[in-house]
Scaffold this active site. Structure first.
Site, PDB file in Angstrom:
ATOM      1  CG  ASP A 125      24.611  43.633  32.339  1.00 49.47           C
ATOM      2  OD1 ASP A 125      25.247  43.497  31.273  1.00 49.47           O
ATOM      3  OD2 ASP A 125      24.066  44.708  32.680  1.00 49.47           O
ATOM      4  NE  ARG A 181      30.682  36.734  10.671  1.00 52.12           N
ATOM      5  CZ  ARG A 181      30.376  35.739   9.840  1.00 52.12           C
ATOM      6  NH1 ARG A 181      30.096  35.992   8.578  1.00 52.12           N
ATOM      7  NH2 ARG A 181      30.330  34.480  10.250  1.00 52.12           N
ATOM      8  CD  GLU A 182      25.576  43.526  16.796  1.00 45.73           C
ATOM      9  OE1 GLU A 182      24.471  43.866  16.362  1.00 45.73           O
ATOM     10  OE2 GLU A 182      26.341  44.299  17.408  1.00 45.73           O
ATOM     11  CE  LYS A 192      36.394  43.777  17.178  1.00 44.30           C
ATOM     12  NZ  LYS A 192      35.418  43.500  18.162  1.00 44.30           N
ATOM     13  CG  LEU A 250      34.696  43.764  -2.720  1.00 43.34           C
ATOM     14  CD1 LEU A 250      35.692  44.666  -2.001  1.00 43.34           C
ATOM     15  CD2 LEU A 250      35.454  42.915  -3.756  1.00 43.34           C
ATOM     16  N   GLY A 269      27.103  49.410  -1.592  1.00 44.70           N
ATOM     17  CA  GLY A 269      25.772  49.874  -1.208  1.00 44.70           C
ATOM     18  C   GLY A 269      25.834  51.063  -0.276  1.00 44.70           C
ATOM     19  CB  CYS A 293      31.822  46.856  15.816  1.00 41.99           C
ATOM     20  SG  CYS A 293      31.301  45.894  17.228  1.00 41.99           S
ATOM     21  CE  LYS A 345      32.794  50.808  19.674  1.00 42.33           C
ATOM     22  NZ  LYS A 345      32.542  49.888  20.769  1.00 42.33           N
ATOM     23  NE  ARG A 375      25.010  48.685  19.290  1.00 41.55           N
ATOM     24  CZ  ARG A 375      25.940  47.879  19.801  1.00 41.55           C
ATOM     25  NH1 ARG A 375      26.807  48.341  20.684  1.00 41.55           N
ATOM     26  NH2 ARG A 375      26.008  46.615  19.430  1.00 41.55           N
TER      27      ARG A 375
HETATM   28  C1  UDX Z   1      31.943  43.709  12.701  1.00 41.21           C
HETATM   29  C2  UDX Z   1      33.069  42.749  12.330  1.00 41.21           C
HETATM   30  O1  UDX Z   1      32.694  42.003  11.168  1.00 41.21           O
HETATM   31  C3  UDX Z   1      33.344  41.801  13.480  1.00 41.21           C
HETATM   32  O2  UDX Z   1      34.429  40.952  13.155  1.00 41.21           O
HETATM   33  C4  UDX Z   1      33.662  42.599  14.706  1.00 41.21           C
HETATM   34  O3  UDX Z   1      33.868  41.747  15.806  1.00 41.21           O
HETATM   35  C5  UDX Z   1      32.554  43.580  15.021  1.00 41.21           C
HETATM   36  O4  UDX Z   1      32.289  44.400  13.890  1.00 41.21           O
HETATM   37  P1  UDX Z   1      29.298  43.535  12.760  1.00 41.21           P
HETATM   38  O5  UDX Z   1      29.294  44.963  13.181  1.00 41.21           O
HETATM   39  O6  UDX Z   1      28.416  42.572  13.466  1.00 41.21           O
HETATM   40  O7  UDX Z   1      30.771  42.939  12.881  1.00 41.21           O
HETATM   41  O8  UDX Z   1      28.870  43.487  11.226  1.00 41.21           O
HETATM   42  P2  UDX Z   1      29.469  43.193   9.774  1.00 41.21           P
HETATM   43  O9  UDX Z   1      28.812  41.966   9.288  1.00 41.21           O
HETATM   44  O10 UDX Z   1      30.950  43.273   9.714  1.00 41.21           O
HETATM   45  O11 UDX Z   1      28.824  44.431   8.987  1.00 41.21           O
HETATM   46  C6  UDX Z   1      29.104  45.774   9.364  1.00 41.21           C
HETATM   47  C7  UDX Z   1      28.418  46.746   8.443  1.00 41.21           C
HETATM   48  O12 UDX Z   1      29.007  46.705   7.149  1.00 41.21           O
HETATM   49  C8  UDX Z   1      26.930  46.490   8.217  1.00 41.21           C
HETATM   50  O13 UDX Z   1      26.256  47.736   8.250  1.00 41.21           O
HETATM   51  C9  UDX Z   1      26.860  45.860   6.855  1.00 41.21           C
HETATM   52  O14 UDX Z   1      25.638  46.124   6.210  1.00 41.21           O
HETATM   53  C10 UDX Z   1      28.023  46.544   6.141  1.00 41.21           C
HETATM   54  N1  UDX Z   1      28.626  45.745   5.072  1.00 41.21           N
HETATM   55  C11 UDX Z   1      29.184  44.525   5.356  1.00 41.21           C
HETATM   56  C12 UDX Z   1      28.643  46.227   3.776  1.00 41.21           C
HETATM   57  O15 UDX Z   1      28.148  47.341   3.504  1.00 41.21           O
HETATM   58  N2  UDX Z   1      29.221  45.492   2.795  1.00 41.21           N
HETATM   59  C13 UDX Z   1      29.779  44.272   3.035  1.00 41.21           C
HETATM   60  O16 UDX Z   1      30.274  43.653   2.100  1.00 41.21           O
HETATM   61  C14 UDX Z   1      29.757  43.785   4.359  1.00 41.21           C
END
Ligand code: UDX
Length: 439
Positions: free
Chosen positions: A30, A155-156, A210, A256, A259, A266, A269, A336
């Site tokens: 990095d 997923r984070e 993706k 699903l 809220g 991710c 964007k 973010r």
């Molecule tokens: C996401 C994808 O899940 C992952 O596969 C990809 O590689 C990167 O983007 P991430 O951003 O870590 O991962 O979070 P994710 O768990 O998908 O949640 C994204 C957002 O959606 C969060 O703000 C979460 O609060 C919201 N969310 C998620 C909802 O509002 N309802 C849900 O049922 C699930």
């Protein structure tokens, strides 16, 4: 195997640690030397469950090291993963590929023999040939460099688990794939032998995998949030509705949850960049649905602000509002495009005094939103509040006893932006509880 990971953010640092866990010798690279120093000390520069343990274990065992030198990375092995971030352009919706191409250029200059460059970064479809051409033009190794596309779906907050035990492995190659495919299959042997569905395809399909997976996930969330709007008008309960819909195996309950909608580095964007790329390809109409998905998501934040005003008697000006949650979702310190902070900032702009509490994300929130107030303790944060907002569903918030809390606040009113507080219990403790999409 000896391999490198170029770009050690959420994706790259996790990938590097997990590759060491799989038994490989790994050099992470990095250009941010502060990040390199923290990683070499066996810690992550951000909060991600299980990652510190892996980093500590493998920096100690000697299987994992980090550097700021492209020359060292190029000489280390013949498989280079690229996990450089692809942010949204500051003045547009497309990705800013400058960091990616800059990393590729610098790596290429030092690669002197046959090598596979496996890109994990999320990009617009059609980027792979540009990466290949750049590598071959700039590297002394020329045609001996092969490019593989290996999208990352982690997923984070579940990053280590998702990397070590992914739902599927996607490997994209061009027609000359023979060597690159053998190298990637060797790298992922343990994951493949564990029965992980492994899909080998062309570059463009791997790139699109993706973009379209994230578009689908975002669509699912916005669908249920659109239903929440209908529920509000019809007097129905979107939480129960989601439970009912989720029983259908074709729909499924995960992803699903209604809220405040999606945020993070991710989904928002990737959605916008996907639409921008479809426009460039002349198929913008095909993704019209995604523009609406984005709009519904924006409305979730607006609806919450409207509800806050309503509960404050028409205006939040001069009111004290407590916000539980700063991270874009629980289990991370990533802020973010955080829906919680977007709402907090808006209420501040409307004249409220806003105090934010979050178990992990306060340091970064303070830097980005210095005008907001912060409190480590969520209970202390609620002192004298006219309104409490629950905007990121950390489990510790759901465990707070609403009874003693009611005597701390000025007005015992709460908006549950995530629908995970026990509304009956809070009402029994004397609170007025409002949840988006529920009566
Ligand atoms: C996401 C994808 O899940 C992952 O596969 C990809 O590689 C990167 O983007 P991430 O951003 O870590 O991962 O979070 P994710 O768990 O998908 O949640 C994204 C957002 O959606 C969060 O703000 C979460 O609060 C919201 N969310 C998620 C909802 O509002 N309802 C849900 O049922 C699930």
């Amino acid at each position: 195997m000896k391999l490198t990971v170029v770009g050690c953010g959420y994706l790259g640092a996790t990938h590097a640690a997990c590759m060491a866990e799989l038994g490989h010798e790994v050099l992470g690279m990095d250009s941010d030397m502060d990040k390199v120093a923290v990683l070499n000390s066996g810690r992550a520069p951000f909060f991600e469950r299980d990652l510190d343990d892996l980093l500590a274990e493998h920096t100690r065992s000697g299987r994992l090291r980090f550097t700021g030198s492209y020359a060292e990375a190029a000489a280390f092995g013949d498989l280079h993963f690229i996990g450089v971030g692809t942010p949204q352009q500051p003045d547009g919706h497309a990705y800013d590929l400058t960091p990616l191409f800059s990393a590729i250029r610098q790596l290429a200059a030092h690669v002197s023999g046959p090598a596979v460059v496996a890109v994990k970064s999320t990009v617009p479809v059609g980027t792979a040939p540009r990466v290949r051409d750049l590598l071959r033009d700039l590297s002394p190794a020329g045609e001996a460099i092969e490019v593989a596309w290996n999208p990352e779906f982690l997923r984070e907050s579940h990053a280590v688990e998702d990397t070590l035990r992914p739902d599927r492995l996607v490997l994209g190659f061009d027609a000359e794939r023979s060597w690159a495919e053998a190298v990637l299959r060797q790298c992922f042997t343990k994951i493949i032998e564990a029965g992980t569905p492994t899909i080998v395809t062309d570059w463009a399909t791997a790139e699109l995998a993706k973009a379209s997976a994230n578009a689908f996930l975002a669509t699912k969330i916005s669908f249920v949030n659109a239903m929440a709007e209908v529920c509000e008008a019809a007097g129905a309960d979107v939480g129960r509705l989601a439970d009912i819909l989720g029983q259908d195996v074709r729909i499924g309950r995960p992803g699903l949850s209604p809220g405040l909608g999606f945020g993070g580095g991710c989904l928002p964007k990737d959605l916008r960049s996907f639409v921008a790329r479809a426009d460039e390809l002349g198929v913008g109409r095909s993704l019209t649905i995604l523009r609406e998905v984005d709009a519904i998501n924006g409305r979730c934040r607006e609806r919450l602000v409207t509800l806050a005003r309503e509960l404050c008697g028409g205006t939040v000006d001069g009111k004290r509002i407590t916000v539980w949650g700063a991270a874009f979702k629980p289990g991370t310190d990533d802020i973010r495009d955080s829906p919680a902070l977007a709402v907090a900032q808006k209420l501040h702009e409307l004249g409220a005094t806003v105090t934010v509490s979050d178990p992990k994300a306060l340091d970064s929130a303070r830097k980005l939103h210095p005008a907001l107030d912060y409190a480590d303790d969520p209970i202390a944060a609620a002192q004298d509040a006219d309104l409490l907002l629950h905007l990121t569903e950390w489990p510790q918030f759901a465990h707070i006893d609403p009874r003693p809390l009611a005597s701390r606040v000025t007005s015992s009113k709460v908006i549950d932006g995530r629908g995970t507080l026990d509304a009956d219990d809070w009402r029994a403790a004397g609170w007025t509880v409002r949840t988006l999409g529920r009566p």
